[in-house]
Design an enzyme around this catalytic site. Sequence first.
Site, PDB file in Angstrom:
ATOM      1  N   GLY A 254      44.049  57.414  28.235  1.00  0.00           N
ATOM      2  CA  GLY A 254      43.167  58.047  27.257  1.00  0.00           C
ATOM      3  C   GLY A 254      41.850  57.307  27.108  1.00  0.00           C
ATOM      4  N   ASP A 255      41.890  55.985  27.155  1.00  0.00           N
ATOM      5  CA  ASP A 255      40.671  55.185  27.090  1.00  0.00           C
ATOM      6  C   ASP A 255      39.796  55.464  28.314  1.00  0.00           C
ATOM      7  OD1 ASP A 255      42.085  54.089  24.955  1.00  0.00           O
ATOM      8  OD2 ASP A 255      42.837  52.432  26.192  1.00  0.00           O
TER       9      ASP A 255
END
Length: 310
Positions: A254-255
């Site tokens: 997600g980062d």
Amino acid sequence: MIIVTVTLNPALDHLVRMDCFEKGQIQWFSQESFAPGGKGVNVSLLLHSLGVNTKALGIAAGFTGREILRLVEASGCPADFVMLEEGNSRINVKLREADGQETAFNGEGPQIPPQGVRQLLAKLGSLTAEDVLVLSGSLPKGLPSTAFPQILEAARRSGARLVVDMAGDALLAALPYHPFLIKPNDQELCQLFGVEGPLTALEAKEYAQQLRHMGARNVVVSLGAKGALLAQEGGPCLFCHSVRGEAVSTVGAGDSLVAGFLYGLGLHGTLEGGLKWGVAAGAATAFREGIATGDQVKAQFPAVGNPHVV
């Protein structure tokens, strides 16, 4: 223009690999690795690898905090952490067994005094309207209750584009500041709206649009292996399928999506371009251990299909 990330609760990630974990027994392992952890740190690491001007800010403490900062700087990524005199930054232990099952033991982090918050706010004082400020990850329990609103207010005063990748109350607290982009995932959306997942793209669209009505300008929803959805300001909702491949670890995916999105936005000047690069970056990290490199993200990009309207 610079993309500044803030990680209020960084960690030293200790990955341990063993054949089988037996509770209550003394066990030996020979494979281990250490890496700087924290969502904002991950975003800056990948942006730097992609050649983007970035700096990782955060609050760290003790020998673990010094090691986090050393590892970030060893990668070549610029960093400027507030170093606290007392306490230690957390160590997150990731135990991975031979069958791929992973168990995580996450710490809480140090108590953060008001002086530490003031030092961080001073570092944000150089932000301008040309810059991007990324707020990612959890709020440590030791953070003064006034600190996060002060950080949001600093972003508003600077005029910098605000990107928020946080969950729960922290995300809701950021919405009145009209962030340029927020990135909840499937589970975080379910928790926010009290529904059960997994969500379909159409369901994610509905909740993403609600978040836009609550203040967010653009919303990207990470739907894991299915792909990602973009509810954009002044345009249709778009969905982009993920790249096919074998997932090794979803930690940091997600980062990476956030970093890829900002890279693609800068490269193409469009939110659609950001979505495609975000999907490529998320997949590149999911297909390996640790955060992908810029070259690995670029290798995945040709496999990303064009987003379609949902």
